[in-house]
Design an enzyme around this catalytic site. Sequence first.
Site, PDB file in Angstrom:
ATOM      1  CG  HIS A  79      -1.644   1.061   1.015  1.00  0.00           C
ATOM      2  ND1 HIS A  79      -1.272   2.587   1.855  1.00  0.00           N
ATOM      3  CD2 HIS A  79      -3.231   0.822   0.510  1.00  0.00           C
ATOM      4  CE1 HIS A  79      -3.268   2.950   1.828  1.00  0.00           C
ATOM      5  NE2 HIS A  79      -3.755   2.387   0.957  1.00  0.00           N
ATOM      6  CG  ASN A 174     -11.652   4.080  -0.147  1.00  0.00           C
ATOM      7  OD1 ASN A 174     -12.043   4.818   0.251  1.00  0.00           O
ATOM      8  ND2 ASN A 174     -10.347   3.033   0.552  1.00  0.00           N
TER       9      ASN A 174
END
Length: 377
Positions: A79, A174
């Site tokens: 990530h 998100n």
Amino acid sequence: MYPGRPWALQRVLLDELWSQSKGKNVRVAVIDTGVDTKNPQLTHAVDASSGANLLPDKNGKGQKIDRGKADGTTDTVGHGTRVAGIIAARPSQGTGFVGLAPEATIIPIKQNDADGDGTAETLAAAIEHAIREKAQVINISQDTANAVQPADGLRRAIDDALRHQIVVVASAGNDGLDGNDKLTYPASYPGVLAVAASDRNNERAAFSQSGDFVGVAAPGVDMISTVPQGGHCSDSGTSFSAPYVAGVAALIKAKHPGWTAREVVAQIEQTAERSVAGHDHLVGWGVVDPVRALTDDDHPIEKPTPKEGLTRAQAPTPARLVLGETADERNARLATYVAVGAAVLVAALAGVAVAIRDARRRPAAGGAGTSGAVNDT
């Protein structure tokens, strides 16, 4: 290896952008899962000597765990490596992918892992480490679980970074599919530039968290970036929208080193591509426009002007009313007169020519039995 130019970079005139700035020597702290410097596009982009691994050596059961290198250059999740690439990946043959600020310097700070062992406390410690290492921009592509407001330590660390004139960029989150506005942390803290995700149509990505705290949006769908060991992959999320904006912040800081953090943020917000006049809870002030942020910068501003940046629709221009014959009609009439006159003249000249010829061919006058001929000459 991704050979082409990713769509998020195709929307930018990179030559024009980099004629203004490449982010040279601007230090950007990536607080994430670490940054793997084995990817060739990141090897020379990362200052490992300033990095840190803030995860504990033991898990909750007291068991020893290998968290990787102490300098934050180990990333088993990938990530943080993707985040760092969007900001400052160096150009490389064989791929069209490159970071928006390819001369910026990444400070790798490992604060989370695949098990989610990062906490608000370790995040606060990571911010303080970034301050000590002279970061000018901090990217935080994470938020607290379930949007729970953390203890005051994280807020104090954010405020400390802002006092040091550091631009703090954070992903909005998100959890936007349910359509509800909610605060996420640290993105919703005052002074933090919260970034939502936009798609290829400059609209909010369906997953992107909305709310009045959103500052701008940036590409966050099918984002190509660097991965550990080498190569690239595609991923989506506001985690990858935030570094897009952090890269723009690095470009501005390199071009205008004297600007305050608030002025850099206001510049990004003011020059964003807007669909409405003013602020919108879905995409904030609009979708970031890197080129305009670097070229429409005659003077620093403290806050965006609500109506600027939106193209105002123009009222239709009414057709001019003409009484009598229009200019086009007059020209057509005159052209007809000329054509007819020319035809008449040609016919008259032809008639005269025939008459002259016939006159020359008639016999000469004389008595009977006398013959004569006139030769054509």
